[in-house]
Design an enzyme around this catalytic site. Structure first.
Site, mmCIF file in Angstrom:
data_model
loop_
_atom_site.group_PDB
_atom_site.id
_atom_site.type_symbol
_atom_site.label_atom_id
_atom_site.label_comp_id
_atom_site.label_asym_id
_atom_site.label_seq_id
_atom_site.Cartn_x
_atom_site.Cartn_y
_atom_site.Cartn_z
ATOM 1 N N LYS A 22 1.135 -1.607 0.774
ATOM 2 C CA LYS A 22 0.143 -0.325 -0.139
ATOM 3 C C LYS A 22 0.688 1.438 0.107
ATOM 4 O O LYS A 22 0.556 1.993 -0.754
ATOM 5 C CB LYS A 22 -0.719 0.144 1.170
ATOM 6 C CG LYS A 22 -1.345 1.383 1.524
ATOM 7 C CD LYS A 22 -2.579 1.505 2.856
ATOM 8 C CE LYS A 22 -1.933 1.226 4.298
ATOM 9 N NZ LYS A 22 -1.362 3.075 4.199
ATOM 10 N N ASN A 23 1.767 1.254 0.393
ATOM 11 C CA ASN A 23 2.786 2.134 1.212
ATOM 12 C C ASN A 23 3.503 2.443 -0.209
ATOM 13 O O ASN A 23 4.088 3.953 -0.065
ATOM 14 C CB ASN A 23 3.352 2.411 2.521
ATOM 15 C CG ASN A 23 2.360 3.023 3.367
ATOM 16 O OD1 ASN A 23 1.210 3.077 3.438
ATOM 17 N ND2 ASN A 23 2.290 2.409 4.713
ATOM 18 N N ARG A 92 -4.052 9.484 4.353
ATOM 19 C CA ARG A 92 -2.958 10.809 4.782
ATOM 20 C C ARG A 92 -2.213 10.857 3.275
ATOM 21 O O ARG A 92 -2.067 12.099 2.814
ATOM 22 C CB ARG A 92 -2.101 9.977 4.857
ATOM 23 C CG ARG A 92 -0.768 10.882 5.948
ATOM 24 C CD ARG A 92 -1.075 11.715 6.248
ATOM 25 N NE ARG A 92 0.478 12.968 7.033
ATOM 26 C CZ ARG A 92 0.402 13.133 7.890
ATOM 27 N NH1 ARG A 92 0.041 13.852 8.599
ATOM 28 N NH2 ARG A 92 1.634 14.574 7.835
ATOM 29 N N CYS A 116 -5.211 7.408 9.817
ATOM 30 C CA CYS A 116 -4.911 7.263 10.945
ATOM 31 C C CYS A 116 -4.619 8.266 12.226
ATOM 32 O O CYS A 116 -3.738 8.873 11.684
ATOM 33 C CB CYS A 116 -4.010 5.984 11.341
ATOM 34 S SG CYS A 116 -4.717 4.990 10.154
ATOM 35 N N ARG A 121 -0.168 14.312 13.543
ATOM 36 C CA ARG A 121 0.849 14.131 12.300
ATOM 37 C C ARG A 121 0.011 15.705 11.183
ATOM 38 O O ARG A 121 -0.449 15.766 10.615
ATOM 39 C CB ARG A 121 -0.439 13.054 11.897
ATOM 40 C CG ARG A 121 -0.737 11.883 12.364
ATOM 41 C CD ARG A 121 -0.970 10.761 11.602
ATOM 42 N NE ARG A 121 -0.497 9.682 10.325
ATOM 43 C CZ ARG A 121 -0.542 9.401 9.728
ATOM 44 N NH1 ARG A 121 -1.712 8.510 9.384
ATOM 45 N NH2 ARG A 121 0.520 8.429 8.096
ATOM 46 N N ASP A 124 3.779 20.245 8.146
ATOM 47 C CA ASP A 124 4.856 21.441 8.500
ATOM 48 C C ASP A 124 6.079 21.038 7.686
ATOM 49 O O ASP A 124 6.781 21.718 7.355
ATOM 50 C CB ASP A 124 5.221 21.914 9.734
ATOM 51 C CG ASP A 124 5.885 20.766 10.356
ATOM 52 O OD1 ASP A 124 4.712 19.297 10.493
ATOM 53 O OD2 ASP A 124 6.821 20.812 11.473
ATOM 54 N N LEU A 125 6.438 19.506 7.715
ATOM 55 C CA LEU A 125 7.740 19.541 6.791
ATOM 56 C C LEU A 125 7.514 19.431 5.416
ATOM 57 O O LEU A 125 8.457 19.625 4.825
ATOM 58 C CB LEU A 125 8.062 18.231 7.447
ATOM 59 C CG LEU A 125 8.875 18.070 8.531
ATOM 60 C CD1 LEU A 125 9.630 16.660 9.008
ATOM 61 C CD2 LEU A 125 9.406 18.917 9.391
ATOM 62 N N ASP A 305 4.229 0.147 12.199
ATOM 63 C CA ASP A 305 3.780 0.152 11.672
ATOM 64 C C ASP A 305 3.180 -1.314 11.746
ATOM 65 O O ASP A 305 1.961 -2.374 11.832
ATOM 66 C CB ASP A 305 3.253 0.092 10.245
ATOM 67 C CG ASP A 305 3.405 1.487 9.812
ATOM 68 O OD1 ASP A 305 3.365 2.137 7.715
ATOM 69 O OD2 ASP A 305 2.863 2.224 10.675
ATOM 70 N N ARG A 397 -8.761 0.081 4.569
ATOM 71 C CA ARG A 397 -8.249 0.092 3.759
ATOM 72 C C ARG A 397 -7.064 0.253 3.721
ATOM 73 O O ARG A 397 -6.206 0.302 2.130
ATOM 74 C CB ARG A 397 -7.830 2.093 5.287
ATOM 75 C CG ARG A 397 -9.434 2.416 5.432
ATOM 76 C CD ARG A 397 -9.036 3.520 5.446
ATOM 77 N NE ARG A 397 -7.494 4.276 5.338
ATOM 78 C CZ ARG A 397 -6.171 4.628 6.078
ATOM 79 N NH1 ARG A 397 -6.636 4.805 7.338
ATOM 80 N NH2 ARG A 397 -5.316 5.712 5.671
#
Ligand code: EPZ
Length: 447
Positions: A22-23, A92, A116, A121, A124-125, A305, A397
Site C-alpha cells: 500500500k505505502n 494521509r 489513521c 500528524r 509542516d515538513l 506500523d 483501507r
C-alpha cells in the site's frame, strides 16, 4: 457497518501470497500525474486507500483502469488541479498529490489529509520543503492552495526523516530547474521504490536508499511500467498472527530483505524463521517469549506500523514486555481494546508495559486505526471464544481480503464489508468493481 467475526483458538497452517505494498503504490500513483501519458503499476492491492486515490485521480481528469492487480493510468490531459474534499480527507496519502500537481501544473488545491488517528500528524515538513522549492501557500481552514511561478532546486534539510515529506518534496523537485539536495531524507523501501519509478520516468535521482538524495530536475517524463513490492507490513502482520496462534505459515511475495527488524523481533519471541528473497516460513510451536524492551524507529529500525501487532502477540506470552512508540505519540489506541479482552497493559506516555500470562477471551471490540485493527484480528485469532471487531473499514483501507488470507491458513473468520463509501468505482469503460464485494480477496471479481 463493516465488521469481522472470529472464533479464536486455532493454530495457523498453510501458504498465503502477500499483497502489493500500500505505502509503495500510493506515492507511485501520485507520480503517474507527472507523465502526460500512460503509467502502469503492477501488484496493486485492491484496498480502500487505492480506491480513494483512484477517485481523486478521476476527478483530476486522469483515466484509471484497475484489472486483476494492475493499474493503468492515463494522465495525458488533466482537467482540474483541485482535489475533491470528500476524498482528500479520507487518507494521509492525498497530501502526496500536492507535490505531484505542483510539479505538473504549478498550482494545486487540496485539503488537510485524513488517515489513521495515531497522533497530530502535522504537515509542516511537507510545507517547508515545498516552500524551499518556490511554492507559496494560502491556508483557509482545512483548504490548502499552493502555487509556484517557477520551481527551483534547493538545499532542504529534514529535521526528522518523514516518509511523506520526503515523497512530497521528491514529487515536486523532479520538476524543478537545477539540483535539489534533500538531507535527512527517509530511507524506507517505499522511498527507494518511488525513486526507482521516477528515474524510470526520466528523472535523475542519486543517493537512493541513503538519507541524502540529489535530484536533477527535468520537464520531460515518459511512460513506464513498474511492479510494486510485496507489502512488508502486511507480511509482518501475518507472521505476528502465526506467532500468537502457533503453527507453520509460508508467505510468498514477501520482501524479506525489507523486513529484517520485524523478523529479528519474531526470532526474539522464539519463532523459527526461514527466509529467501520473496518467501518466508515461520514455525511457532510454543507461546511467544516476552521481550524486555522494543522501540519503534525509522527504517531500518522496528517499524511503527508493526507496533500494535507486536503488542497483541506479547499479550499471549508469559511475562512482562515493554514497547516504546517513538514515532507517533497517539499509537497506543489498541491497548484499550485489548484490555476489553482481558489484557493487562499499562500505558505511560510513550511506553506500553504488557503484563502477560492471563488468557485473553473473545469479546466485542472496535478498530480505531488500520494497524490497530489488524492487531485486534491477531488477538481475536489467538484468544478463546468469539471476537467481533467493529469499524473494520479501517482495516480494509490497507488489507486486501484479509479474511480470505486468514481462512486459507485455517482461521475461522468472516467479514461483512458493509457498504463501502467508495461505492462502485468506474475503472474505465469496460469494468466496474465494487470494493464492497467480499470476493475480491486475491483476484478482483469484475462486475
Ligand atoms: C507514512 O506516514 C506511512 N503512511 C505510515 O503508515 C507510517 O507509519 C509512517 O510513514 C512512518 O513510517 C504512508 O506511507 C501512506 P511520517 P507519514 O511523515 O508519511 C511527524 C500505515 O499504517 N511529522 O514519516 O504520515 C509525524 O507526526 C501508515 O500504513 C511532522 O512532524 O509518516 C510523525 O510523528 C500509518 N511533520 C513522524 O513525523 C510533518 O510534516 C513520522 O511521520 C510530517 C511528519
Amino acid at each position: 457497518m463493516s465488521c469481522l467475526e472470529i472464533n479464536g483458538g486455532r493454530s495457523l497452517y498453510g501458504t498465503v501470497s502477500v499483497q502489493g505494498s500500500k505505502n509503495a503504490v500510493l506515492p507511485m500513483m501520485a507520480a503517474a500525474l507527472l507523465n502526460k501519458g500512460i503509467t502502469v503499476i503492477k501488484n496493486v492491492p485492491y484496498i480502500l486507500d487505492v480506491c480513494y486515490m483512484i477517485k481523486i485521480m478521476n476527478a483530476l481528469g486522469c483515466r484509471v483502469k484497475y484489472e486483476q492487480g494492475t493499474l493503468t493510468m492515463d494522465a495525458s490531459c488533466l482537467t482540474a488541479n483541485e482535489l475533491p474534499l470528500m476524498w482528500a480527507g479520507k487518507m494521509r496519502s492525498s497530501i502526496m498529490l500536492l507535490g505531484a500537481l505542483i510539479g505538473r501544473c504549478r498550482e494545486a488545491v487540496t485539503y488537510y489529509p485524513g488517515g489513521c488517528s495515531i497522533g497530530a500528524r502535522p504537515i509542516d515538513l511537507h510545507i517547508e520543503g515545498l516552500r524551499k522549492l518556490g511554492v507559496t501557500f494560502l491556508f483557509e481552514g482545512d483548504r490548502i492552495e499552493a502555487k509556484a511561478k517557477k520551481l527551483t532546486g534547493a538545499q532542504i534539510v529534514l529535521p526528522f526523516p518523514s516518509v511523506g515529506a520526503t515523497e512530497n518534496i521528491l514529487l515536486a523537485a523532479v520538476n524543478a530547474e537545477g539540483v535539489t539536495c534533500i538531507r535527512g531524507a527517509a530511507r524506507e523501501p517505499e522511498i527507494v521504490e518511488l525513486c526507482g519509478m521516477l528515474n524510470q520516468m526520466g528523472a535523475l535521482i542519486s543517493g537512493v536508499g541513503s538519507d541524502t538524495l540529489m535530484v536533477h530536475g527535468t520537464d520531460c517524463f515518459r511512460d513506464c511500467l513498474v511492479k510494486a513490492s510485496g507489502d512488508r507490513i502486511v507480511a509482518a502482520t501475518y507472521l505476528m498472527a502465526a506467532a500468537a496462534c502457533r503453527g507453520e505459515v509460508m508467505l510468498t511475495g514477501a520482501p524479506s530483505a525489507y523486513m529484517q527488524s520485524s523478523l529479528a523481533v519474531l526470532r526474539q519471541m522464539g519463532c523459527l524463521i526461514r527466509q529467501e528473497a520473496e518467501r518466508i516460513v515461520i514455525c511457532a510451536d510454543k507461546a511467544p517469549l516476552p521481550i524486555p524492551y522494543t522501540k519503534t524507529a525509522p527504517y531500518p529500525g522496528f517499524p511503527t506500523d508493526v507496533q500494535s501487532q507486536l503488542m497483541a502477540v506479547l499479550c499471549f506470552s508469559e511475562g512482562t514486555s515493554v514497547i516504546e512508540e517513538a514515532i507517533f505519540e497517539g499509537r497506543f489506541n489498541t491497548a484499550w481494546e485489548l484490555k476489553k479482552m482481558g489484557a493487562d497493559i499499562i500505558i505511560e506516555g510513550r511506553l506500553a508495559v504488557i503484563h502477560a500470562g492471563t488468557p485473553l477471551r473473545g469479546t466485542c471490540v472496535e478498530a480505531k486505526d488500520l494497524r490497530g485493527g489488524a492487531a485486534l484480528v491477531i488477538a481475536g485469532l489467538a484468544a478463546e471464544g468469539r471476537t467481533q471487531i467493529q469499524s473494520c473499514h479501517h482495516i480494509f483501507r490497507g488489507y486486501a481480503g484479509i479474511e480470505f488470507d486468514l481462512q486459507q491458513l485455517g482461521a475461522d473468520i468472516i467479514a461483512d464489508h458493509g457498504s463501502s463509501d467508495c461505492g462502485t468505482v468506474n475503472y474505465g469503460n469496460d469494468s466496474n468493481v465494487n470494493p464492497g464485494k467480499s470476493g475480491f480477496g486475491q483476484a478482483v471479481q469484475m462486475a
